[in-house]
Scaffold this motif. Structure first.
Motif, mmCIF file in Angstrom:
data_model
loop_
_atom_site.group_PDB
_atom_site.id
_atom_site.type_symbol
_atom_site.label_atom_id
_atom_site.label_comp_id
_atom_site.label_asym_id
_atom_site.label_seq_id
_atom_site.Cartn_x
_atom_site.Cartn_y
_atom_site.Cartn_z
ATOM 1 N N LEU A 184 -4.819 -9.003 -44.349
ATOM 2 C CA LEU A 184 -4.239 -8.869 -45.682
ATOM 3 C C LEU A 184 -3.257 -7.706 -45.695
ATOM 4 O O LEU A 184 -3.593 -6.593 -45.266
ATOM 5 C CB LEU A 184 -5.320 -8.624 -46.741
ATOM 6 N N SER A 185 -2.054 -7.967 -46.177
ATOM 7 C CA SER A 185 -1.054 -6.911 -46.321
ATOM 8 C C SER A 185 -0.311 -7.126 -47.629
ATOM 9 O O SER A 185 -0.459 -8.153 -48.293
ATOM 10 C CB SER A 185 -0.068 -6.922 -45.139
ATOM 11 N N LYS A 223 -9.862 -9.194 -50.962
ATOM 12 C CA LYS A 223 -10.545 -8.709 -49.766
ATOM 13 C C LYS A 223 -11.957 -9.278 -49.661
ATOM 14 O O LYS A 223 -12.386 -9.731 -48.589
ATOM 15 C CB LYS A 223 -10.591 -7.183 -49.794
ATOM 16 N N ALA A 224 -12.697 -9.249 -50.773
ATOM 17 C CA ALA A 224 -14.071 -9.769 -50.774
ATOM 18 C C ALA A 224 -14.085 -11.258 -50.444
ATOM 19 O O ALA A 224 -14.945 -11.735 -49.686
ATOM 20 C CB ALA A 224 -14.725 -9.507 -52.127
ATOM 21 N N SER A 271 -5.994 0.859 -50.296
ATOM 22 C CA SER A 271 -6.500 1.253 -48.985
ATOM 23 C C SER A 271 -7.773 0.499 -48.620
ATOM 24 O O SER A 271 -7.958 0.082 -47.471
ATOM 25 C CB SER A 271 -6.753 2.765 -48.959
ATOM 26 N N ASN A 272 -8.661 0.317 -49.591
ATOM 27 C CA ASN A 272 -9.933 -0.350 -49.330
ATOM 28 C C ASN A 272 -9.788 -1.860 -49.149
ATOM 29 O O ASN A 272 -10.684 -2.500 -48.596
ATOM 30 C CB ASN A 272 -10.922 -0.084 -50.469
ATOM 31 N N SER A 273 -8.671 -2.407 -49.612
ATOM 32 C CA SER A 273 -8.516 -3.865 -49.613
ATOM 33 C C SER A 273 -7.624 -4.394 -48.502
ATOM 34 O O SER A 273 -7.889 -5.472 -47.962
ATOM 35 C CB SER A 273 -7.940 -4.326 -50.959
ATOM 36 N N PHE A 332 -3.583 -5.244 -60.638
ATOM 37 C CA PHE A 332 -3.167 -5.352 -59.236
ATOM 38 C C PHE A 332 -4.285 -4.834 -58.324
ATOM 39 O O PHE A 332 -4.635 -5.460 -57.324
ATOM 40 C CB PHE A 332 -1.879 -4.557 -59.039
ATOM 41 N N GLY A 333 -4.873 -3.704 -58.698
ATOM 42 C CA GLY A 333 -5.977 -3.139 -57.926
ATOM 43 C C GLY A 333 -7.187 -4.050 -57.911
ATOM 44 O O GLY A 333 -7.838 -4.233 -56.873
#
Length: 372
Positions: free
Chosen positions: A179-180, A162-163, A200-202, A154-155
């Protein structure tokens, strides 16, 4: 002659990403959101979009063979026109295509996330769908990654998503898609920790599902607040504890959107005269699962002269008539929860779902409580 230090291209990339995310954070001031679900048969054109900053169109499917995101043929027109329809009443409202949902197979999401090629199929198709249907973002509702391997994947999925979204924005020249994700009430799925840093980063934000704590389907022997903000007993699940745990896990409060249900659950009381919170019950009332929308609850109250009670300690409402007992959120609960979310520095709130409201009572209450 002064020496010159050459800036690393990788360092420059991270600096630019940081500044870009900072700009996005500054622009994203609040989320006053709700989901529209085609299964409710509530027409998109009937949504009072002036009461929302963000609306989630639910749900797109995930193909179990190709791992591509698809739209059910029966609702393709509603999805393709969703953004233009809701923007007629509110041109500034943002829309997100939500993928998955509680009825989706978690095993299909797990299989998709397990391999890079499958993740790529999901990511590529989701972005193309969002663009072709004029959505402003994408929302993932995988309920839930439930093993250590699934959580790790998932991570990975979120980071790659995101990328890809960032790259698509650069190459297309269009604004980056939001993105949510709709996530579990706490940063751990029972004994398993979620990848908080990757999340958090994504993601631009998370929709924390601070509800479905209790229901007759999984706690049939006593009545309970389905979405209480605070606990009545030391072991009781509650919304505030989950939010506190997310923040303690170092997830930014300004990326948390607090979830509220526009529905409740009906239990069948063992004794009509014993009708408070945590009273003996014998399973669901009114339907097999006991779930009932706020509009249905208002109808039940009116038709049966039901007694209504607001519990300020837990922050939950309930009503009862005869042996039927319903736990839900009414105006006082919604206003208290929204005020709580704002006081904690959260990004905003969302509800499930617009089609279950009654004359926009709860949506208007939430919108006005948060204020400008």
């Amino acid at each position: 002659m002064a020496s010159k230090t050459k800036t690393s291209p990788l360092l420059l990339f991270f600096v630019l990403c940081f500044l870009f995310n900072l700009r996005l954070s500054a622009a994203q001031t609040v989320v006053k959101g709700s989901y529209w679900f085609y299964g409710t048969e509530f027409e998109v054109s009937n949504i009072n979009s002036s009461l929302f900053t963000h609306l989630f169109c639910a749900f797109a499917d995930l193909n179990s063979t190709t791992y591509r995101v698809t739209i059910p043929n029966s609702v393709s027109t509603q999805f393709s026109t969703f953004t233009t329809t809701v923007q007629r009443k509110n041109p500034s409202v943002k829309t997100l295509l939500s993928i998955g949902g509680g009825g989706a197979s978690a095993s299909v999401f797990a299989a998709m996330a397990s391999q890079p090629s499958r993740r790529n199929s999901f990511i590529d198709s989701s972005i193309k769908l969002a663009r072709s249907y004029n959505f402003h973002g994408l929302d993932l509702d995988w309920e839930y990654p439930s093993t250590a391997t699934e959580i790790a994947n998932f991570g990975k999925l979120l980071l790659e998503w995101k990328a890809a979204v960032a790259n698509e924005s650069r190459t297309s020249g269009k604004s980056q898609l939001h993105l949510s994700a709709a996530v579990f009430r706490a940063p751990n799925y029972y004994s398993l920790d979620l990848p908080v840093r990757n999340i958090s980063n994504s993601l631009d934000w998370i929709n924390v599902m601070s509800y479905d704590f209790y229901g007759p389907g999984w706690s049939p022997n006593y009545t309970a607040p389905p979405s209480g903000l605070y606990n009545a007993t030391a072991s009781q699940a509650n919304g505030a504890a989950g939010i506190r745990n997310w923040i303690q896990a170092e997830f930014p409060a300004r990326k948390i959107v607090f979830g509220m249900p526009f529905y409740g659950y009906a239990w069948r009381l063992v004794n009509a005269n014993n009708n408070g919170l945590f009273s003996p019950a014998n399973g669901a009332a009114l339907s097999t699962s006991g779930d009932i929308g706020y509009n249905g609850i208002r109808s039940f109250i009116s038709s049966n002269g039901a007694r209504c009670v607001y519990n300020a300690t837990v922050v939950s409402d309930y009503c009862y008539s005869g042996t039927t007992w319903i736990g839900y959120d009414d105006v006082k609960s919604v206003s208290t929860k929204v005020a709580y979310a704002k006081s904690q520095g959260l990004l905003g709130y969302f509800s499930w779902n617009v089609g279950s409201d009654y004359n926009w009572t709860l949506s208007q209450t939430a919108f006005s409580t948060w204020g400008a």
